[in-house]
Design a protein around this motif. Sequence first.
Motif, short mmCIF file in Angstrom:
data_model
loop_
_atom_site.label_atom_id
_atom_site.label_comp_id
_atom_site.label_asym_id
_atom_site.label_seq_id
_atom_site.Cartn_x
_atom_site.Cartn_y
_atom_site.Cartn_z
N VAL A 19 47.62 57.38 60.17
CA VAL A 19 47.14 57.83 58.87
C VAL A 19 47.52 56.78 57.84
N ALA A 20 46.50 56.16 57.25
CA ALA A 20 46.70 55.22 56.15
C ALA A 20 46.45 55.96 54.85
N ALA A 21 47.33 55.81 53.88
CA ALA A 21 47.21 56.57 52.63
C ALA A 21 47.27 55.63 51.44
N CYS A 22 46.41 55.89 50.47
CA CYS A 22 46.34 55.07 49.25
C CYS A 22 46.54 55.94 48.02
N THR A 23 47.26 55.39 47.05
CA THR A 23 47.37 56.02 45.75
C THR A 23 47.53 54.92 44.71
N PRO A 24 46.98 55.10 43.50
CA PRO A 24 47.06 54.04 42.49
C PRO A 24 48.33 54.12 41.65
N LEU A 25 48.62 53.03 40.96
CA LEU A 25 49.62 53.08 39.90
C LEU A 25 49.14 54.03 38.80
N ILE A 26 50.07 54.59 38.06
CA ILE A 26 49.70 55.43 36.92
C ILE A 26 50.25 54.77 35.66
N GLN A 27 49.34 54.28 34.83
CA GLN A 27 49.72 53.56 33.62
C GLN A 27 50.70 52.44 33.94
N GLY A 28 50.42 51.73 35.02
CA GLY A 28 51.22 50.58 35.40
C GLY A 28 52.50 50.89 36.13
N GLU A 29 52.79 52.16 36.35
CA GLU A 29 54.04 52.56 36.98
C GLU A 29 53.79 53.13 38.38
N VAL A 30 54.77 52.90 39.26
CA VAL A 30 54.70 53.48 40.59
C VAL A 30 54.89 54.99 40.49
N PRO A 31 53.99 55.79 41.06
CA PRO A 31 54.15 57.25 41.01
C PRO A 31 55.15 57.70 42.07
N ASP A 32 56.43 57.67 41.72
CA ASP A 32 57.49 57.88 42.70
C ASP A 32 57.33 59.17 43.49
N ALA A 33 57.09 60.28 42.80
CA ALA A 33 57.01 61.57 43.49
C ALA A 33 55.82 61.61 44.44
N THR A 34 54.71 61.01 44.03
CA THR A 34 53.53 60.98 44.90
C THR A 34 53.81 60.17 46.15
N VAL A 35 54.41 59.00 45.99
CA VAL A 35 54.73 58.17 47.15
C VAL A 35 55.73 58.88 48.06
N ALA A 36 56.70 59.56 47.46
CA ALA A 36 57.66 60.32 48.26
C ALA A 36 56.95 61.39 49.07
N SER A 59 41.30 45.56 41.97
CA SER A 59 42.53 46.21 41.59
C SER A 59 43.10 45.60 40.31
N LYS A 60 42.98 44.30 40.19
CA LYS A 60 43.43 43.63 38.96
C LYS A 60 42.56 44.06 37.77
N LYS A 61 41.26 44.13 38.00
CA LYS A 61 40.32 44.47 36.93
C LYS A 61 40.49 45.90 36.45
N PHE A 62 40.60 46.85 37.38
CA PHE A 62 40.63 48.27 37.03
C PHE A 62 42.03 48.80 36.76
N ASP A 63 43.05 48.27 37.49
CA ASP A 63 44.41 48.82 37.40
C ASP A 63 45.46 47.79 36.99
N ASP A 64 45.03 46.55 36.73
CA ASP A 64 45.96 45.48 36.39
C ASP A 64 47.08 45.37 37.42
N HIS A 65 46.68 45.40 38.68
CA HIS A 65 47.66 45.42 39.78
C HIS A 65 47.11 44.57 40.92
N ALA A 66 47.72 43.43 41.16
CA ALA A 66 47.24 42.53 42.21
C ALA A 66 48.42 41.87 42.93
N PRO A 67 49.22 42.64 43.65
CA PRO A 67 50.37 42.07 44.36
C PRO A 67 49.91 41.27 45.58
N GLU A 68 50.85 40.57 46.18
CA GLU A 68 50.53 39.82 47.40
C GLU A 68 50.09 40.76 48.51
N THR A 69 50.72 41.91 48.58
CA THR A 69 50.31 42.95 49.53
C THR A 69 50.41 44.31 48.85
N PHE A 70 49.44 45.17 49.14
CA PHE A 70 49.45 46.53 48.59
C PHE A 70 50.26 47.48 49.45
#
Length: 446
Positions: free
Chosen positions: A157-174, A53-64
């Motif tokens: 149901v577990a659901a995954c979606t990536p950041l978009i250009q480093g930003e949380v996709p608010d509408a998608t998460v909603a 996740s860090k390599k591809f999306d520059d995103h590596a939080p303590e928990t996803f």
Amino acid sequence: MMTARTRAIETIDLKSPSGDARERGSTADVRQVVESVIADVRERGDEAVREYSKKFDDHAPETFLLSERELDEIVGRVPRQVLDDIRFAQEQVRRMAQRQLDSLADFEMETLAGVLLGQKHVPVQAAGAYVPGGKYPLLASAHMTIITAKVAGVERVAACTPLIQGEVPDATVAAMRLAGADEIYLLGGIQAVAAMAIGTETIAPVNMLAGPGNAFVAEAKRQLFGEVGIDLFAGPTEVLIVADEHADPFVVAVDLLSQAEHGPDSPAVLITTSEQLGRRTIEYIDELLPGMSTRDYAEAAWRDWGTVHVVATLDDAYALADAYAFEHVQILTARPREALEKMHDYGALFLGEGTCVSYGDKVIGTNHVLPTRGAARYTGGLWVGKYLRTVTYQEVVDERSSAMLGELCGRASRVERFEGHARSGDIRAAKYGGAELPWTRHTFER
């Protein structure tokens, strides 16, 4: 001339694709990368997921995993109109899925005296939904994958979606939250699919994966199929329009480009009985493309994969469309419902000028996860039934029927040289019907 599966069809081709069809499949490089990532996630779990996740999306939080507090904050940032539109679209999807579920019936029948056979539809216990991000977030995929699973009765149901250009996709998460996802992870790509399928220290494994994605996501699902179930093997979006001389070429052009913008390898095909309409459609597309904000994808898709066939009759058009077996088939003719009888191989039909493929993608209620690459010849798209396992049960409560079946089982099994199977039948024929057991001295008291 193009050969359909049933017969040769004479065509005049006003535009032919220039791309190499082999380039639209999963390449050796993609397969190798996916195999490596899956193996690493299998070996190192969360540590590997975080590194990729860090390599591809520059995103590596303590928990996803997003907490309830974080979800509240994200949904709170989404404009009211957007939320209202999401709720409307989701209600349409929910109603369609519920009607599908209602059409499925459990049953039990008595085939012989005291011989009961039954069927039940049992939901998978856990499903993973992948909601893609990338250049264009497909938040509608949350409706299609999560709501359909929940209506089917999937407990988790577990659901995954990536950041978009480093930003949380608010509408998608909603959309994911409103759809009813039990766990929402800000995680994308191969690592997300692998984590849901295999399981890690913090993400429990699921039994089934659903949702579209790029070539890497699609290949990950392909490689994990068998270890988990999947909705279907997905490829680039496809659209095919069947049109006669009554169709509006401007509408045809707009609708072809509406799907070409999905990606540079998305084919857009027109089959028409009117050469004039075909030529005018091409002219309109050439006029419209320069002003499209999604021109970078749509122009490449039309240039490399756009196709216009002229055929003699609508029967030829339907037969040729069946040969393509595309996911989206739009019918713009004087009698569009005729296609319901004439056509066989498609993911979804869109009948008449009043509807369009984009309605199916976003708001109308039918599922937009559909078969591509000719898979419509043998499967439909995602629906409630994909999340259900049709299981059977059997019970024999009449001793005479069990004895009769036991004798029959013994004879049938010995024809196939399955002595163990035969003996299971023998003992019931003996216990319930008084038959002898020549292979043992054991007797049953009556």
